[in-house]
Design a protein around this motif. Sequence first.
Motif, short mmCIF file in Angstrom:
data_model
loop_
_atom_site.label_atom_id
_atom_site.label_comp_id
_atom_site.label_asym_id
_atom_site.label_seq_id
_atom_site.Cartn_x
_atom_site.Cartn_y
_atom_site.Cartn_z
N ALA A 28 0.90 -1.08 -0.06
CA ALA A 28 -0.10 0.12 -0.09
C ALA A 28 0.82 1.15 -0.11
O ALA A 28 1.90 1.29 0.46
N PHE A 29 0.29 2.30 -0.61
CA PHE A 29 1.29 3.41 -0.81
C PHE A 29 0.44 4.56 -0.47
O PHE A 29 -0.97 4.69 -0.60
N THR A 30 1.13 5.53 -0.26
CA THR A 30 0.44 7.20 -0.12
C THR A 30 0.19 7.79 -1.45
O THR A 30 0.52 7.10 -2.50
N GLY A 151 6.78 -2.57 -4.95
CA GLY A 151 5.99 -3.71 -4.64
C GLY A 151 5.66 -4.40 -5.98
O GLY A 151 4.98 -4.34 -6.85
N PRO A 152 6.96 -5.39 -6.21
CA PRO A 152 7.02 -6.02 -7.41
C PRO A 152 5.90 -7.07 -7.20
O PRO A 152 5.63 -7.78 -6.34
N LEU A 176 5.47 -6.51 -13.00
CA LEU A 176 5.03 -5.18 -12.84
C LEU A 176 5.69 -4.86 -11.40
O LEU A 176 5.92 -5.50 -10.61
N MET A 177 5.66 -3.43 -11.19
CA MET A 177 6.26 -3.08 -9.92
C MET A 177 5.53 -1.88 -9.57
O MET A 177 5.71 -0.72 -10.34
N PRO A 182 5.59 4.19 0.84
CA PRO A 182 4.77 3.33 1.63
C PRO A 182 3.79 3.88 2.82
O PRO A 182 3.93 4.79 3.38
N ALA A 183 2.61 3.29 2.63
CA ALA A 183 1.41 3.73 3.65
C ALA A 183 1.76 3.19 4.93
O ALA A 183 2.81 2.22 5.00
#
Length: 203
Positions: A28-30, A151-152, A176-177, A182-183
């Motif tokens: 998960a990402f910001t 995040g691969p 895919l990446m 990071p959240a």
Amino acid sequence: MSAPAGELLALDRAAQDLLFRAARTANAFTDEPVDEEQVRAIHDLVRHGPTALNAQPLRVLLLRSASARARLLPYLSAGNRDKTAGAPLTAVLAADVDWHDRLPELFPHRPGARDWFAGDPAGREAQARFNAALQIGYLLVGVRAAGLAAGPMAGFDAAGVEREFFPDGRHRVLLLMNIGRPAPDAWRERLPRLDYAEVVGTL
């Protein structure tokens, strides 16, 4: 008594942790964007990683917009869709099977190197996949070196992604990446790693 392993490396402890010990796959990402200058800086670093014949088959397609990622989502496994839809940047990582055409430029001390692969499409693709996989490893570490998280993902329909984004037929999508900050809930618990004695042998 031998020195702790971390003290035997040229990188300081903080850099070791940034690249390896404290780094994990982000799920998960910001919403903070990853700008073009950051990606260029990563590429400028990792393009120096070694490959066989100095081949550089990796091709990176950056999906920045929501509409571009929407084209990708139908080809992903269910577990990868939400994390990709919410990432600020997704890179489609592919191998160019016609990489040999650049050998006169990239491997100039062997003028006939391109011809070694011109009539061998299967061998050419195998080399493309191998060297692009090496480059993907460098890219992953480069993303971490930029202070970002990666995040691969391998759960996707590669043939479908190739048809959607590389209709020329000369690219094989390998990974895919997702890339970004990071959240707070980005991580799972770190999984075990094999010990030295289980991996390394000596003759």
